[in-house]
Design a protein around this motif. Structure first.
Motif, PDB file in Angstrom:
ATOM      1  N   SER A  12       6.247  13.927   3.156  1.00 10.49           N
ATOM      2  CA  SER A  12       7.562  13.297   3.000  1.00 10.49           C
ATOM      3  C   SER A  12       8.586  13.787   4.019  1.00 10.49           C
ATOM      4  O   SER A  12       9.492  13.044   4.384  1.00 10.49           O
ATOM      5  CB  SER A  12       8.082  13.537   1.581  1.00 10.49           C
ATOM      6  OG  SER A  12       8.134  14.930   1.305  1.00 10.49           O
ATOM      7  N   VAL A  40      -3.322   6.407  -3.757  1.00 10.87           N
ATOM      8  CA  VAL A  40      -3.443   7.710  -3.103  1.00 10.87           C
ATOM      9  C   VAL A  40      -2.477   7.830  -1.937  1.00 10.87           C
ATOM     10  O   VAL A  40      -1.895   8.896  -1.696  1.00 10.87           O
ATOM     11  CB  VAL A  40      -4.898   7.922  -2.627  1.00 10.87           C
ATOM     12  CG1 VAL A  40      -5.044   9.251  -1.904  1.00 10.87           C
ATOM     13  CG2 VAL A  40      -5.850   7.849  -3.818  1.00 10.87           C
ATOM     14  N   TYR A  41      -2.291   6.727  -1.225  1.00 10.48           N
ATOM     15  CA  TYR A  41      -1.401   6.773  -0.053  1.00 10.48           C
ATOM     16  C   TYR A  41       0.011   7.192  -0.461  1.00 10.48           C
ATOM     17  O   TYR A  41       0.637   8.043   0.180  1.00 10.48           O
ATOM     18  CB  TYR A  41      -1.369   5.408   0.633  1.00 10.48           C
ATOM     19  CG  TYR A  41      -0.448   5.352   1.825  1.00 10.48           C
ATOM     20  CD1 TYR A  41      -0.890   5.717   3.085  1.00 10.48           C
ATOM     21  CD2 TYR A  41       0.883   4.928   1.681  1.00 10.48           C
ATOM     22  CE1 TYR A  41      -0.042   5.677   4.180  1.00 10.48           C
ATOM     23  CE2 TYR A  41       1.731   4.884   2.757  1.00 10.48           C
ATOM     24  CZ  TYR A  41       1.272   5.262   4.016  1.00 10.48           C
ATOM     25  OH  TYR A  41       2.127   5.231   5.086  1.00 10.48           O
ATOM     26  N   LYS A  42       0.528   6.597  -1.553  1.00  9.10           N
ATOM     27  CA  LYS A  42       1.868   6.944  -2.006  1.00  9.10           C
ATOM     28  C   LYS A  42       1.939   8.407  -2.429  1.00  9.10           C
ATOM     29  O   LYS A  42       2.906   9.108  -2.131  1.00  9.10           O
ATOM     30  CB  LYS A  42       2.273   6.036  -3.164  1.00  9.10           C
ATOM     31  CG  LYS A  42       3.666   6.333  -3.702  1.00  9.10           C
ATOM     32  CD  LYS A  42       4.009   5.475  -4.899  1.00  9.10           C
ATOM     33  CE  LYS A  42       5.394   5.845  -5.441  1.00  9.10           C
ATOM     34  NZ  LYS A  42       5.739   5.038  -6.629  1.00  9.10           N
ATOM     35  N   TRP A  43       0.905   8.875  -3.146  1.00  7.47           N
ATOM     36  CA  TRP A  43       0.917  10.274  -3.616  1.00  7.47           C
ATOM     37  C   TRP A  43       0.903  11.237  -2.426  1.00  7.47           C
ATOM     38  O   TRP A  43       1.645  12.215  -2.396  1.00  7.47           O
ATOM     39  CB  TRP A  43      -0.288  10.525  -4.514  1.00  7.47           C
ATOM     40  CG  TRP A  43      -0.285  11.897  -5.121  1.00  7.47           C
ATOM     41  CD1 TRP A  43       0.290  12.271  -6.298  1.00  7.47           C
ATOM     42  CD2 TRP A  43      -0.873  13.088  -4.567  1.00  7.47           C
ATOM     43  NE1 TRP A  43       0.100  13.607  -6.511  1.00  7.47           N
ATOM     44  CE2 TRP A  43      -0.615  14.138  -5.468  1.00  7.47           C
ATOM     45  CE3 TRP A  43      -1.581  13.354  -3.408  1.00  7.47           C
ATOM     46  CZ2 TRP A  43      -1.040  15.440  -5.229  1.00  7.47           C
ATOM     47  CZ3 TRP A  43      -2.004  14.648  -3.162  1.00  7.47           C
ATOM     48  CH2 TRP A  43      -1.740  15.676  -4.070  1.00  7.47           C
ATOM     49  N   ILE A  44       0.028  10.960  -1.443  1.00  6.89           N
ATOM     50  CA  ILE A  44      -0.055  11.846  -0.284  1.00  6.89           C
ATOM     51  C   ILE A  44       1.256  11.833   0.489  1.00  6.89           C
ATOM     52  O   ILE A  44       1.779  12.889   0.881  1.00  6.89           O
ATOM     53  CB  ILE A  44      -1.238  11.427   0.616  1.00  6.89           C
ATOM     54  CG1 ILE A  44      -2.560  11.678  -0.111  1.00  6.89           C
ATOM     55  CG2 ILE A  44      -1.199  12.181   1.948  1.00  6.89           C
ATOM     56  CD1 ILE A  44      -3.777  11.215   0.669  1.00  6.89           C
ATOM     57  N   HIS A  45       1.809  10.649   0.694  1.00  9.54           N
ATOM     58  CA  HIS A  45       3.051  10.562   1.458  1.00  9.54           C
ATOM     59  C   HIS A  45       4.206  11.232   0.712  1.00  9.54           C
ATOM     60  O   HIS A  45       5.036  11.930   1.316  1.00  9.54           O
ATOM     61  CB  HIS A  45       3.389   9.094   1.745  1.00  9.54           C
ATOM     62  CG  HIS A  45       4.582   8.926   2.630  1.00  9.54           C
ATOM     63  ND1 HIS A  45       5.862   8.822   2.137  1.00  9.54           N
ATOM     64  CD2 HIS A  45       4.698   8.850   3.993  1.00  9.54           C
ATOM     65  CE1 HIS A  45       6.726   8.699   3.137  1.00  9.54           C
ATOM     66  NE2 HIS A  45       6.036   8.710   4.275  1.00  9.54           N
ATOM     67  N   LEU A  65       0.814  -1.216   0.000  1.00 10.57           N
ATOM     68  CA  LEU A  65       0.000   0.000   0.000  1.00 10.57           C
ATOM     69  C   LEU A  65       0.844   1.261   0.000  1.00 10.57           C
ATOM     70  O   LEU A  65       0.454   2.280  -0.574  1.00 10.57           O
ATOM     71  CB  LEU A  65      -0.925  -0.018   1.222  1.00 10.57           C
ATOM     72  CG  LEU A  65      -1.903   1.152   1.353  1.00 10.57           C
ATOM     73  CD1 LEU A  65      -2.866   1.151   0.169  1.00 10.57           C
ATOM     74  CD2 LEU A  65      -2.662   1.059   2.673  1.00 10.57           C
ATOM     75  N   SER A  66       2.006   1.194   0.608  1.00 12.54           N
ATOM     76  CA  SER A  66       2.858   2.389   0.693  1.00 12.54           C
ATOM     77  C   SER A  66       3.522   2.744  -0.628  1.00 12.54           C
ATOM     78  O   SER A  66       4.158   3.793  -0.733  1.00 12.54           O
ATOM     79  CB  SER A  66       3.943   2.171   1.753  1.00 12.54           C
ATOM     80  OG  SER A  66       4.739   1.041   1.417  1.00 12.54           O
ATOM     81  N   GLU A  67       3.395   1.875  -1.638  1.00 15.95           N
ATOM     82  CA  GLU A  67       4.063   2.111  -2.907  1.00 15.95           C
ATOM     83  C   GLU A  67       3.093   2.330  -4.061  1.00 15.95           C
ATOM     84  O   GLU A  67       3.512   2.286  -5.226  1.00 15.95           O
ATOM     85  CB  GLU A  67       4.970   0.921  -3.245  1.00 15.95           C
ATOM     86  CG  GLU A  67       6.111   0.714  -2.276  1.00 15.95           C
ATOM     87  CD  GLU A  67       7.070   1.896  -2.246  1.00 15.95           C
ATOM     88  OE1 GLU A  67       7.238   2.526  -3.310  1.00 15.95           O
ATOM     89  OE2 GLU A  67       7.602   2.198  -1.172  1.00 15.95           O
TER      90      GLU A  67
END
Length: 438
Positions: free
Chosen positions: A39, A29-34, A24-26
């Protein structure tokens, strides 16, 4: 050998593992937000501050806009409805002024029974410009592009249909002069003939010919004077005319400024520097007031036509510098390659140099067009009723005296739609050309 290999390799997989979804972290939406908002600690802080600012603005603007009043005949009636629904302290927009006066904001004082004419002209413009903007469309549609300006003029201003037809014949004469006399008298002489011959025809023959044809076969629409046009129709007429006419003129000026011929070079430089060195509003006042002193007594030179000419000249000076930047950014080897192919000056510019220079200049050209379209609001200072001028007229009436934000929000939204569309097409064109040249 096999024993040695077995001793050095601890494990050898004999079958492929099954595909699995990325963590999920890659992805998603989660990746874009992070990656874009969380960051670093600084990005986290800026994200929180931005969310607070957005919430503060929207919490005041959205209720004001969404719960606005659309059905009222005056500002007083609008306030009475607001007091009844939300109380005297309620903050809601009075959109009734838009529903009441939208025709005036769009068409000015154009005759209501003729609203279909500018609408049809705008649709025709979109259909005519499509083959230029999108290369995937059939090239046969370019005939519509050539005929559209004359048909649009006839639809908007009305009058006899023979006037635009006779004007179009002048361009046919210019094309015939270049096509048939060019191989015999040379390119430069043919270009001069193609300019002089249509001018003589327009000044001497076109008017009487149009009158004679209209007498024999009267076909036309009710004429509408330029002073009756206003609102966004006026902004579109001036903006589109300035954009369409300033681009080729700006390219010619850019080539003239780089020319080795002393006279052409200095005339182009003087024109560009003088036009760019004076604000547009000064040139508009020149077109409105001072130009009459240099015209023969009794000359009726339409004010809108004068404004279109000044806006075109002003924009062409900026376009010339943008194109000149594209020409300067082009590698010298491209010019040498065109010479090595045996191309003359005009063919090398048309086939090799200008396509690459214009590709480089796309962002600057579109930026100039957007600025030109927004600058059409300056015509309010010379008496033409653009959207800003009409908003002042609406607010001067007793029914809507005291209303401000609703009119300005509507006008700003309309300008944003047109300018945003031009910006998005610029990005689309850049991506398309980048893909084609990979």
């Amino acid at each position: 050998m096999s024993d040695t290999h077995a001793q050095t390799v601890a494990y050898v997989r004999e079958s492929m593992t099954e595909q699995r979804e990325p963590p999920l972290s890659e992805t998603g939406v989660y990746k874009w937000i992070h990656g874009n908002m969380l960051s670093t600690p600084l990005n986290v802080f800026l994200t929180l501050v931005s969310l607070w600012v957005i919430w503060t603005v929207l919490s005041h603007v959205l209720p004001w806009a969404v719960f606005g009043i659309w059905d009222a005949a005056s500002l007083t009636e609008c306030r009475a409805i607001r007091d009844e629904l939300y109380g005297a302290d309620g903050s809601v927009a009075c959109w009734a002024v838009i529903s009441e006066r939208w025709q005036q904001l769009l068409f000015g004082f154009y005759p209501p029974e003729g609203y279909w004419r500018p609408v049809l002209a705008f649709v025709l413009f979109l259909a005519a410009i499509a083959p230029i903007l999108f290369s995937s469309l059939p090239r046969k549609l370019l005939w519509l592009t050539l005929a559209a300006p004359f048909v649009m003029f006839w639809l908007i201003w009305g009058g006899t249909i023979w006037g635009p037809i006779c004007i179009a014949l002048g361009f046919v004469l210019g094309w015939a002069a270049i096509h048939y006399s060019g191989p015999r008298i040379g390119t430069l002489a043919a270009v001069i003939l193609a300019i002089v011959l249509p001018l003589i025809y327009w000044l001497v023959i076109a008017g009487p010919l149009a009158q004679a044809l209209s007498t024999v076969l009267p076909i036309g629409l009710n004429p509408v004077a330029s002073r009756e046009m206003g609102g966004f129709m006026l902004a579109l007429i001036i903006g589109i005319s300035g954009i369409v006419l300033s681009l080729p003129l700006g390219i010619v000026l850019a080539l003239g400024r780089q020319s080795d011929l002393f006279l052409i070079n200095k005339v182009s430089v003087i024109f560009i520097e003088v036009i760019r060195g004076v604000p547009l509003i000064v040139w508009l006042f020149t077109a409105s007031l001072l130009l009459n002193y240099f015209l023969p007594p009794g000359t009726n030179f339409d004010l809108m036509l004068r404004v279109i000419i000044m806006v075109t000249l002003f924009s062409s000076a900026y376009i010339a510098e943008v194109v000149r930047g594209g020409l300067a950014a082009l590698a010298k080897g491209q010019y040498e390659a065109a010479d090595a192919l045996g191309l003359d000056y005009w063919k090398s510019m048309r086939l090799v140099v200008l396509p690459q220079a214009l590709k480089i200049s796309i962002p600057g050209i579109v930026n100039t067009f957007i600025g030109l379209f927004k600058d059409t609001t300056l015509v309010v200072f010379i008496g033409l009723l653009d959207p800003i001028g009409l908003s002042n007229t609406i607010r001067a009436s007793t029914d809507w005296n005291g209303i401000y934000w609703e009119l300005f929000v509507f006008i700003g939204l309309c300008f944003f739609i047109f300018c945003f569309s031009m910006g998005r097409y610029s990005l689309f064109l850049e991506k398309t050309l980048r893909r084609e040249h990979r």
